[in-house]
Scaffold this active site. Sequence first.
Site: not given
Length: 379
Positions: A56, A74, A185
């Site tokens: 990143v 990213k 997540d």
Amino acid sequence: MVTSSSYSSLPYSPAVAFLSNFVDVTAPRMAPDEEGEQVGDFIMGKIIGHGGFSLVREAFAIHLDGLVASVAVKIVKAQTGATDNDRIQRMLDKEIAIWSRLSHPNVLPFVAVEKLPSDTFVFCELCTGGNLLDYLTKQEASSYMSSRASGGTVGLDETHARLIFNQIAEAVRYLHEEKRIVHRDIKLENILQHEDGTWKICDFGLADGMDVEVEEEDDVVGGSLAYCSPEQLRSPKPLRCPSTDVWSLGVVLYALLTGRLPFQDEYEPRLQFQILNGRYEDPTECSAEARDLLKNMFKAKAGERLKIGQVIDHPWCINATLEGSSSSTASMTTSFGGFGGSNGFGGGSNGFGESNNSNNNGNHSDHAKMNNFFATFRF
Ligand SMILES: Nc1ncnc2c1ncn2[C@@H]1O[C@H](COP(=O)(O)OP(=O)(O)OP(=O)(O)O)[C@@H](O)[C@H]1O
């Protein structure tokens, strides 16, 4: 006489022009993901983080009016020859498809994607405040002396914790109720702070639609064990039920309030046992409302667990909007009835709302060990 101004009409100084005769014009250019390179309308900046399959960087968007805006990018490399490269690319495409249709103040905004043969560049809003794990670690460090004195770890005070938690809960409500998406997540590292102080949920790499019925071959069980729900732990297939996000959100809340994870053990089978049975140390230093919320987010049976809307409507969360109000036994007793459960505090003898900072985790007071509380496990 030759002076430096003699070269002003030349594109290069004689020395540079001379040296350029020796430059190999066939030499490869810098890789597109290097600092200073341009990709689409963006110039690559410094590295600011690393993900499982990505790098990143900060990047700068150049607007026509000359204004420069910082974003984050990213970068996922296409690894030629790697067997799971196609799978990683398909997962990235899916992440982008989901992420690009989200718009909420507490969801990290997607900006653009650029695909080159060598890399995929995913541009999004830059969050200079870092992630929630780092934030808690810093808070812990600053109150290290006091936590050492009391012999335990410390979390945020409840007003501060509520301010952060409600933002994340609102993002999850948006995903579940408006978009019918499960994140799968949710963890401290995936919650970033914008420079204006707002907290935003990020990383949609494991996200999926709740209503997807067909099984996808790329859909693998993932995430961090410390945040994993009992039903997901029991299932060989990745689940698409919102209850698993509520469980993970409970882990985040516990960490905010206590500075430690509710389910942690270096020996994985023991950690799994704790999760499967919903066994965690009741944080007696927290208010009764907070403990009741945790208890109802950590119901081992998914069907008994609070839904995200009920989390947001819980007395502990609602307090945030009641300016100047503090926890009171009376208001709790009434409100708790709505969740149909006894709070298990034996008629108030625990001193509702009291903070006792008891020495529950004296062995964890060493700051060097603190990061272990947040150690996550990929599985
Ligand atoms: N928008 C952003 N602004 C600032 N920093 C960021 C941003 N996005 C990511 N980062 C930094 O880069 C790190 C890795 O990013 P991210 O978790 O999104 O990558 P990933 O490949 O999805 O990782 P994972 O393996 O956790 O899935 C983050 O922990 C954070 O420190």
